[in-house]
Every structure is written in C-alpha cells, then in structure tokens.
Motif scaffolding. Structure first.
Motif, PDB file in Angstrom:
ATOM      1  N   TYR A   1     -41.011  88.530  87.672  1.00 37.41           N
ATOM      2  CA  TYR A   1     -41.174  87.737  88.897  1.00 37.41           C
ATOM      3  C   TYR A   1     -40.539  88.372  90.134  1.00 37.41           C
ATOM      4  CZ  TYR A   1     -42.765  83.932  85.872  1.00 37.41           C
ATOM      5  OH  TYR A   1     -43.466  83.157  84.965  1.00 37.41           O
TER       6      TYR A   1
ATOM      7  N   ALA B   1     -36.858  83.623  91.333  1.00 41.02           N
ATOM      8  CA  ALA B   1     -38.295  83.343  91.368  1.00 41.02           C
ATOM      9  C   ALA B   1     -38.805  82.943  89.990  1.00 41.02           C
ATOM     10  CB  ALA B   1     -39.059  84.556  91.888  1.00 41.02           C
ATOM     11  N   GLY B   2     -38.323  83.616  88.955  1.00 41.28           N
ATOM     12  CA  GLY B   2     -38.738  83.289  87.598  1.00 41.28           C
ATOM     13  C   GLY B   2     -38.271  81.917  87.156  1.00 41.28           C
TER      14      GLY B   2
ATOM     15  N   MET C   1     -37.553  79.390  89.110  1.00 44.65           N
ATOM     16  CA  MET C   1     -38.296  78.382  89.863  1.00 44.65           C
ATOM     17  C   MET C   1     -39.692  78.180  89.276  1.00 44.65           C
ATOM     18  SD  MET C   1     -37.222  79.273  93.789  1.00 44.65           S
ATOM     19  CE  MET C   1     -38.429  78.107  94.438  1.00 44.65           C
ATOM     20  N   ALA C   2     -40.335  79.286  88.921  1.00 45.86           N
ATOM     21  CA  ALA C   2     -41.695  79.202  88.395  1.00 45.86           C
ATOM     22  C   ALA C   2     -41.736  78.516  87.038  1.00 45.86           C
ATOM     23  CB  ALA C   2     -42.301  80.600  88.299  1.00 45.86           C
ATOM     24  N   ARG C   3     -40.778  78.833  86.189  1.00 45.92           N
ATOM     25  CA  ARG C   3     -40.835  78.316  84.813  1.00 45.92           C
ATOM     26  C   ARG C   3     -40.075  77.013  84.608  1.00 45.92           C
ATOM     27  NH1 ARG C   3     -40.205  83.343  80.538  1.00 45.92           N
ATOM     28  NH2 ARG C   3     -41.723  84.775  81.477  1.00 45.92           N
TER      29      ARG C   3
ATOM     30  N   LYS D   1     -38.456  75.070  87.398  1.00 44.67           N
ATOM     31  CA  LYS D   1     -38.365  74.200  88.572  1.00 44.67           C
ATOM     32  C   LYS D   1     -36.923  73.926  88.993  1.00 44.67           C
ATOM     33  CE  LYS D   1     -42.790  73.861  87.971  1.00 44.67           C
ATOM     34  NZ  LYS D   1     -43.715  74.750  88.716  1.00 44.67           N
TER      35      LYS D   1
ATOM     36  N   THR E   1     -39.788  83.898  98.460  1.00 43.00           N
ATOM     37  CA  THR E   1     -40.660  84.914  97.862  1.00 43.00           C
ATOM     38  C   THR E   1     -39.961  86.267  97.982  1.00 43.00           C
ATOM     39  OG1 THR E   1     -42.641  83.700  98.513  1.00 43.00           O
ATOM     40  CG2 THR E   1     -42.913  86.031  97.942  1.00 43.00           C
TER      41      THR E   1
ATOM     42  N   ASP F   1     -43.084  91.573  96.723  1.00 46.66           N
ATOM     43  CA  ASP F   1     -44.274  90.872  97.188  1.00 46.66           C
ATOM     44  C   ASP F   1     -44.526  91.184  98.665  1.00 46.66           C
ATOM     45  OD1 ASP F   1     -45.744  88.372  98.372  1.00 46.66           O
ATOM     46  OD2 ASP F   1     -45.943  88.128  96.209  1.00 46.66           O
TER      47      ASP F   1
END
Length: 235
Positions: A65, A70-71, A73-75, A77, A148, A152
């Motif tokens: 991520y 970021a990882g 948050m994505a997995r 929350k 982000t 990216d």
C-alpha cells in the motif's frame, strides 16, 4: 545514474524538494527505526498478534500500500490520527544537529520544501532537532496529501499544484527510488540518498528498488557534501 554531482545540471533549479526520513538525516541515525518499532507495536496491539506476525504484516502492508498507515486504513479502517500520534511518539534527542547541512540548504537559490509520508509534527520536530527547520518554506505531509502516500501520483500532483512548481525547474531528494518515478516523469532532477558507503542497513529488499533505477539521475551517501558541491554554480 551518476554518483558524481554535475553542478551544471542544477544551475537552473529553483525549487528544492526533500523527503524527510533517511534523507535529511543519515540512515545510521536510526531515527526512523523507532517509528518502525512503534508501527509494529500498533499492529500487534490492534490485531492481538505475536510480535513476529505483526512485523511481517506491517511490512506486507508497507509493500502493498505504500505505507503501513494506508494498508491499515484500507484493511482495518483505523483512525489515522491515532496511528500517526502513536507511530511518531519517539525520542529525537539522539539526532545530531547538522549546521553544515543547514548552511548548504540555505545557500541553495529559490524555495525549499519537505515532502514526507510522515506527518507535519514529526517533520517539524526532526528538522528542529537538526537545526534546519527555518530554511524550508513549507512541509507537505501525509495529511496535506489526504492520506495518500508517495509513490502514488496524487500527492505529487497536489504538491506541485499547491506551490505552482514547474518540474523542469525542480529537484527532488529521496531515499526510496520508486518515490522518484513520478518526479522524474514531471521533469524534475532526481537524487537518491543511500546509506553511508552505499551499503544497505535496515532497509528491506523492496526499499532498495533496483527496478526503479531509471528514475534516478544522481545517487549520494552524503546529502550535505552533495549540496555543497553545487555551491560554486550559484555564486
């Protein structure tokens, strides 16, 4: 890619963009190692995992991520503010002030920025301990990037738009080669900062980024010396 500074390649640069961790201070300071430990501890507490499993997951998230945050948050929350506060709860006293680096940054013509995947507080505390904070016009952090991370494209575009940066007139200094891919595409002159004597320390294999060498114009293991070598160009 060259290990020899070419001052002529920097004569037109008026915007100087620096990553923070392991870039504005040397890898052997191991300041970021404290953050790394805290991130593993966060994952361990969040998911009630044994230490080794938490560390593996943390590194997997980083690889997949761009940042552990970021990882997570994505997995899972998670609350990003809570994570950033706990990750950057470290001791800065061991970071040695670097007045020579400060003088070299001050001597560069134009604007200087810090662009980091960390948060502003961490960047300010680090730069203050180094004695270089006053030389920077702004800090573009992970919050300004709307969480982000580099590499990216989105945070680079936001940073460039915010400060009206023309890529061909800018240079970026980073310790992770893949984070120079977008700056290179934007026309920036790129410099990779590596550990002393060009030897890897605690970096993971994927942090060395051999597949992204095309994004790197110059490489150095001494940022201060590299910047000082450019001084005659601006006198």
């Amino acid at each position: 890619m060259s290990t020899q500074p070419d001052a002529a390649r920097f004569a037109h640069i008026r915007d100087w963009v620096f990553d923070l961790d392991n870039t504005l201070y040397p890898h052997h300071s191991n300041l970021f190692a404290q953050v790394d430990v805290n991130m593993t501890a966060y994952v361990q507490a969040l998911l009630s995992l044994p230490h080794d499993e938490a560390r593996k997951l943390q590194k997997d998230l980083y690889r997949d991520y761009g940042t552990t945050l970021a990882g997570l948050m994505a997995r899972y929350k998670i609350d990003p503010d809570d994570f950033l506060t706990k990750a950057h709860d470290i001791d800065y006293s061991g970071l040695v002030p670097d007045p020579d680096l400060g003088a070299a940054i001050k001597a560069l013509p134009g604007r200087k920025f810090i662009f980091t995947n960390g948060d502003r507080g961490h960047a300010e505390r680090t730069a203050t301990q180094l004695g270089i904070l006053e030389h920077f016009e702004d800090i573009f952090d992970i919050v300004a990037a709307e969480l982000t991370p580099k590499p990216d494209r989105k945070p680079y575009d936001a940073f460039v738009a915010l400060h009206k940066i023309v890529g061909s007139n800018a240079a970026m200094f980073e310790d992770i080669a893949r984070n120079l891919t977008v700056p290179k595409a934007l026309g920036m002159t790129t410099v990779l900062i590596v550990p002393n004597n060009f030897e890897p320390t605690f970096s993971e294999v994927w942090e060395r980024d051999p597949d992204h060498s095309d994004a790197v114009d110059f490489v150095t293991d001494d940022l201060g010396a590299f910047l000082r070598s450019l001084a005659p160009t601006f006198s």
